[in-house]
Enzyme design. Sequence first.
Site, PDB file in Angstrom:
ATOM      1  N   ASP A   1      -5.911 -14.974  -9.807  1.00 48.24           N
ATOM      2  CA  ASP A   1      -5.048 -15.574  -8.789  1.00 48.24           C
ATOM      3  C   ASP A   1      -5.669 -16.828  -8.172  1.00 48.24           C
ATOM      4  O   ASP A   1      -4.974 -17.586  -7.499  1.00 48.24           O
ATOM      5  CB  ASP A   1      -4.799 -14.559  -7.667  1.00 48.24           C
ATOM      6  CG  ASP A   1      -3.550 -13.719  -7.900  1.00 48.24           C
ATOM      7  OD1 ASP A   1      -2.538 -14.292  -8.342  1.00 48.24           O
ATOM      8  OD2 ASP A   1      -3.597 -12.507  -7.636  1.00 48.24           O
TER       9      ASP A   1
ATOM     10  N   GLN B   1      -1.986  -7.196  -6.277  1.00 45.06           N
ATOM     11  CA  GLN B   1      -0.717  -7.717  -5.772  1.00 45.06           C
ATOM     12  C   GLN B   1      -0.700  -7.682  -4.245  1.00 45.06           C
ATOM     13  O   GLN B   1      -1.062  -6.682  -3.625  1.00 45.06           O
ATOM     14  CB  GLN B   1       0.453  -6.883  -6.349  1.00 45.06           C
ATOM     15  CG  GLN B   1       1.834  -7.407  -5.989  1.00 45.06           C
ATOM     16  CD  GLN B   1       2.148  -8.778  -6.581  1.00 45.06           C
ATOM     17  OE1 GLN B   1       1.622  -9.170  -7.616  1.00 45.06           O
ATOM     18  NE2 GLN B   1       3.018  -9.519  -5.905  1.00 45.06           N
TER      19      GLN B   1
ATOM     20  N   LYS C   1       5.308  -9.526 -14.335  1.00 39.17           N
ATOM     21  CA  LYS C   1       4.010 -10.036 -14.796  1.00 39.17           C
ATOM     22  C   LYS C   1       3.531  -9.234 -16.004  1.00 39.17           C
ATOM     23  O   LYS C   1       3.050  -9.787 -16.982  1.00 39.17           O
ATOM     24  CB  LYS C   1       2.969  -9.948 -13.663  1.00 39.17           C
ATOM     25  CG  LYS C   1       3.230 -10.932 -12.523  1.00 39.17           C
ATOM     26  CD  LYS C   1       2.295 -10.715 -11.334  1.00 39.17           C
ATOM     27  CE  LYS C   1       2.653 -11.668 -10.200  1.00 39.17           C
ATOM     28  NZ  LYS C   1       1.795 -11.526  -9.003  1.00 39.17           N
TER      29      LYS C   1
HETATM   30  N1  GUN Z   1       2.216 -11.856  -3.750  1.00 40.66           N
HETATM   31  C1  GUN Z   1       3.053 -12.905  -3.723  1.00 40.66           C
HETATM   32  N2  GUN Z   1       2.631 -13.856  -4.583  1.00 40.66           N
HETATM   33  C2  GUN Z   1       1.499 -13.396  -5.147  1.00 40.66           C
HETATM   34  C3  GUN Z   1       0.606 -13.928  -6.115  1.00 40.66           C
HETATM   35  O1  GUN Z   1       0.752 -15.052  -6.627  1.00 40.66           O
HETATM   36  N3  GUN Z   1      -0.440 -13.126  -6.453  1.00 40.66           N
HETATM   37  C4  GUN Z   1      -0.638 -11.907  -5.894  1.00 40.66           C
HETATM   38  N4  GUN Z   1      -1.700 -11.217  -6.276  1.00 40.66           N
HETATM   39  N5  GUN Z   1       0.166 -11.391  -4.996  1.00 40.66           N
HETATM   40  C5  GUN Z   1       1.233 -12.129  -4.622  1.00 40.66           C
END
Ligand code: GUN
Length: 294
Positions: free
Chosen positions: A120, A97, A53
């Site tokens: 998110d 995350q 990311k």
């Molecule tokens: N863990 C797995 N997928 C995601 C996501 O799309 N966002 C976040 N913040 N954590 C995750």
Amino acid sequence: MAVILDGKSLAQKIKDQLKQEVEEYIKKGLRKPALAVILVGNDPASEVYVRNKRESCSYVGINSLFFHLSEDTTQEELLELIGKLNGDEDVDGILVQLPLPSHISTSEIIDAINPKKDVDGFHPINIGKLATGQDDGIIPCTPLGIWIMLKHYKIDILKKDVVIVGASNIVGKPMSLLFLKNEDSTVTICHRNTKDLAKHTKNAEILIVAVGKPNLITADMVKEGVVVIDVGINRLENGKLVGDTDFENIKEKASAITPVPGGVGPMTVASLLINTISIYRQKMGFSKHPLTEV
Ligand code: GUN
């Protein structure tokens, strides 16, 4: 033979477009968009996702501020950091995350993020806006990425039977809301305890699978011409990365299918960038990003 829905190259196209867009903002004398990324602990998969990311942010010109906190960080410490970032005018988006260590309440953390900075789209306000069809919320990244991919490949959604396997807050539930919001499709949501899964999946014209179980969906469980979106990312003992569906056999029967890797994963990251830039645009007095129009 199915059309392979190439999320990797579509995501790259989107990233190139966003990079140009950010260059235009900088030329206008505006600051860079900024995303705060918080990782608690050392889960190896999360570390890979976060690195990915952040590299994508850097590629398009988004400033990513990284907060790597130790496994024993308390909930209060994490809440304090989120409070600071909520109040920082120069931070557009905040991403925590998941999963978090078990001593921290995920829902209390998500609730603490300013909904306007919730890249998110997990905050109950954003999920509520999606559920009630209000267009000023933030759409979770994986469903948004899948939506953009379906539109790009001109997959007809109108009045289709859509079956979603997996009812998570991150993928299954918001995905169902996105379909319901739009094209009169009929949505069935299955989950790990669904009694006769094949009965439902065989009915699907569009099948979305997000469970995290290799080979959960086999060719005998789908009908001819189905569009299959595989959200699963599973590492086998031999090191191979696979989704939740039997790609090799299903591709002979489906009209379109996403590969793993290179399908949904890159589109999720592209959507994170889109959401960050969309928040930034609104702060700078522009409209929300056109790619978030669903
Ligand atoms: N863990 C797995 N997928 C995601 C996501 O799309 N966002 C976040 N913040 N954590 C995750």
